[in-house]
Design an enzyme around this catalytic site. Structure first.
Site, short mmCIF file in Angstrom:
data_model
loop_
_atom_site.label_atom_id
_atom_site.label_comp_id
_atom_site.label_asym_id
_atom_site.label_seq_id
_atom_site.Cartn_x
_atom_site.Cartn_y
_atom_site.Cartn_z
N GLY A 292 0.81 -1.21 0.00
CA GLY A 292 0.00 0.00 0.00
C GLY A 292 0.85 1.26 0.00
N PHE A 293 0.16 2.38 0.12
CA PHE A 293 0.80 3.71 0.09
C PHE A 293 1.81 3.86 1.23
CE2 PHE A 293 -0.29 8.18 1.79
CZ PHE A 293 0.86 8.74 1.25
N ILE A 294 1.35 3.79 2.46
CA ILE A 294 2.24 4.01 3.61
C ILE A 294 3.17 2.80 3.77
CG2 ILE A 294 2.35 4.41 6.11
CD1 ILE A 294 -0.41 5.78 5.88
N TYR B 221 -15.50 2.94 9.68
CA TYR B 221 -14.03 2.88 9.61
C TYR B 221 -13.41 3.34 10.93
CZ TYR B 221 -9.25 4.34 8.51
OH TYR B 221 -7.89 4.53 8.55
N LYS C 240 -11.14 1.23 13.79
CA LYS C 240 -9.81 1.60 14.29
C LYS C 240 -9.84 1.74 15.81
CE LYS C 240 -7.34 1.54 10.58
NZ LYS C 240 -6.17 0.67 10.43
N1 LIG Z 1 -3.43 7.23 4.34
C1 LIG Z 1 -3.90 7.89 5.40
O1 LIG Z 1 -4.09 9.11 5.39
C2 LIG Z 1 -4.23 7.13 6.66
C3 LIG Z 1 -4.72 7.87 7.76
C4 LIG Z 1 -5.02 7.19 8.93
C5 LIG Z 1 -4.80 5.83 9.02
N2 LIG Z 1 -4.32 5.15 7.94
C6 LIG Z 1 -4.09 3.70 8.08
O2 LIG Z 1 -2.78 3.41 7.63
C7 LIG Z 1 -2.75 2.13 7.02
C8 LIG Z 1 -2.18 2.22 5.61
O3 LIG Z 1 -3.02 3.09 4.85
P1 LIG Z 1 -2.73 3.41 3.31
O4 LIG Z 1 -3.24 4.77 3.03
O5 LIG Z 1 -1.33 3.04 2.98
O6 LIG Z 1 -3.75 2.39 2.62
P2 LIG Z 1 -3.53 1.37 1.41
O7 LIG Z 1 -4.89 0.89 1.03
O8 LIG Z 1 -2.68 1.99 0.37
O9 LIG Z 1 -2.70 0.19 2.10
C9 LIG Z 1 -3.30 -0.85 2.83
C10 LIG Z 1 -2.78 -2.17 2.28
O10 LIG Z 1 -3.36 -3.24 3.04
C11 LIG Z 1 -3.65 -4.29 2.15
N3 LIG Z 1 -4.71 -5.13 2.73
C12 LIG Z 1 -6.00 -4.78 2.95
N4 LIG Z 1 -6.67 -5.82 3.45
C13 LIG Z 1 -5.79 -6.84 3.58
C14 LIG Z 1 -5.90 -8.18 4.03
N5 LIG Z 1 -7.08 -8.67 4.47
N6 LIG Z 1 -4.80 -8.97 4.03
C15 LIG Z 1 -3.61 -8.48 3.58
N7 LIG Z 1 -3.45 -7.21 3.12
C16 LIG Z 1 -4.53 -6.40 3.12
C17 LIG Z 1 -4.12 -3.61 0.87
O11 LIG Z 1 -4.00 -4.45 -0.27
C18 LIG Z 1 -3.19 -2.40 0.81
O12 LIG Z 1 -2.04 -2.66 0.02
C19 LIG Z 1 -4.18 1.59 7.10
O13 LIG Z 1 -4.29 0.80 8.26
C20 LIG Z 1 -5.01 2.85 7.24
O14 LIG Z 1 -6.25 2.59 7.87
C21 LIG Z 1 -4.04 5.75 6.77
#
Ligand SMILES: NC(=O)c1ccc[n+]([C@@H]2O[C@H](COP(=O)([O-])OP(=O)(O)OC[C@H]3O[C@@H](n4cnc5c(N)ncnc54)[C@H](O)[C@@H]3O)[C@@H](O)[C@H]2O)c1
Length: 315
Positions: free
Chosen positions: A10-12, A153, A157
């Site tokens: 994913g992104f982060i 959501y 969390k």
């Molecule tokens: N981007 C933000 O601004 C933000 C803010 C607050 C919290 N978060 C949290 O940070 C984390 C990363 O967010 P992101 O923006 O990189 O999201 P993202 O969707 O880019 O990354 C999440 C990754 O988790 C994988 N995934 C989802 N379900 C899965 C499963 N059942 N088994 C295995 N892999 C699975 C997805 O394929 C994806 O690659 C998440 O937990 C999100 O809730 C993000």
């Protein structure tokens, strides 16, 4: 250091993966390319980018699959888990609540429990600023009450945090929950505000702006989040919650203007009503993460949007 990284495509996750590879950590990644929010191709390209920085083990598996998770723990002698896998996004969660709970809560429980069985006691877990709900006391501090999330959501969390706290109460160990405040930068999820607005302005289309533009967000540049995540892994100590924010609130109309200035094209805006699940403001109190982790975000919104635009043009 042997790390299990969930959601590493994913992104982060991919940005944290690159930083771990730069530090020569041994990383096992689990990601199932879950497609509720965006397509597999972008995630594969995130992994390609990470591979250009070093080798890691990759498992296309679901964190809810106990057998798969057990096998990974057994094969990699894991010291610490960075758990980022989730379905993110506030608005889609309103129609898909059971799906969000299944992945974000049951998945987290599987990782904690299988980790315990494998002797793993150190976890950093992605939570979210959305747990603060419609909190009107600003800035949001970790000790503020968080009983009123306004989307499934956010509720998922909050449930993750409660699960983590219970785990430490029962079994000990070191579990930190990280409340990320709207993260942006290269490889940001395509449905998120800055990425979406950049695409719309560049294509000379119309931005749907929910509300009058006076909502505010504490936007956090991806490099600052990676810094905070690494510091939290280095400082795991019992149960903890930390805010990771960008240290400045930007109003929606200011954000759109900044993106328009950086892209060099005007923003056409259609004003629409606020959406259910949205909150008017997020604003991180960083006192605790600064003093206990040494977290110090450095990127201004203008500087961050410029770096993202550089990436966007090549992507
Ligand atoms: N981007 C933000 O601004 C933000 C803010 C607050 C919290 N978060 C949290 O940070 C984390 C990363 O967010 P992101 O923006 O990189 O999201 P993202 O969707 O880019 O990354 C999440 C990754 O988790 C994988 N995934 C989802 N379900 C899965 C499963 N059942 N088994 C295995 N892999 C699975 C997805 O394929 C994806 O690659 C998440 O937990 C999100 O809730 C993000």
């Amino acid at each position: 250091m042997n790390v299990l990284l969930t959601g590493g495509a994913g992104f982060i996750g991919s940005a944290c993966l690159v930083e771990m590879l730069k530090r020569d950590w041994h990383v096992a990644v689990i990601d199932n390319f879950e497609s509720t929010l965006y397509e597999r191709e972008r995630k594969e390209s995130n992994l390609e980018w990470a591979r250009s920085h070093g080798e890691f083990a990759f498992y296309e598996d679901d964190i809810r699959d106990r057998e798969a998770v057990r096998r990974i723990y057994a094969d990699h002698n894991i010291d610490v888990v960075l758990h980022l896998a989730a379905v993110a996004g506030v608005r889609p969660s309103i129609e898909l609540a059971p799906h969000y709970f299944d992945i974000n809560v049951t998945g987290t429980s599987v990782l904690l429990e299988e980790g315990r069985a494998a002797g793993v006691s150190k976890f950093a877990l992605a939570s979210s600023s959305s747990v603060y709900g419609g909190n009107t006391k600003v800035p949001f501090a970790e000790h503020d009450p968080v009983e009123e999330p306004v989307s499934p959501y956010a509720a998922s969390k909050l449930a993750l945090e409660i699960l983590a706290r219970t785990h430490v109460h029962l079994h000990g160990g070191d579990v930190t929950c990280l409340r990320f405040f709207t993260v942006y930068g290269p490889r940001q999820r395509p449905e998120m505000a800055i990425h979406k607005f950049m695409r719309i302005i560049d294509n000379e289309e119309t931005i749907p702006m929910y509300g009058d533009g006076s909502t505010g967000r504490d936007y956090t540049f991806i490099d600052d989040i990676v810094q905070g995540v690494m510091l939290s892994i280095e400082n795991l100590d019992g149960y903890n919650v930390y805010n990771l924010g960008g240290d400045k609130v930007v109003l929606l109309r200011e954000l759109i203007q900044t993106i328009s200035d950086v892209v060099g094209k005007p923003a056409n805006i259609e004003q629409l009503p606020m959406q259910p699940g949205d909150v008017p403001l997020t604003n991180a109190d960083l006192t605790k993460s600064r003093s206990e982790l040494g977290y110090a975000p450095e990127t201004s919104i203008r500087g961050g949007v410029e770096k993202m635009w550089e990436w966007f043009q090549k992507a």
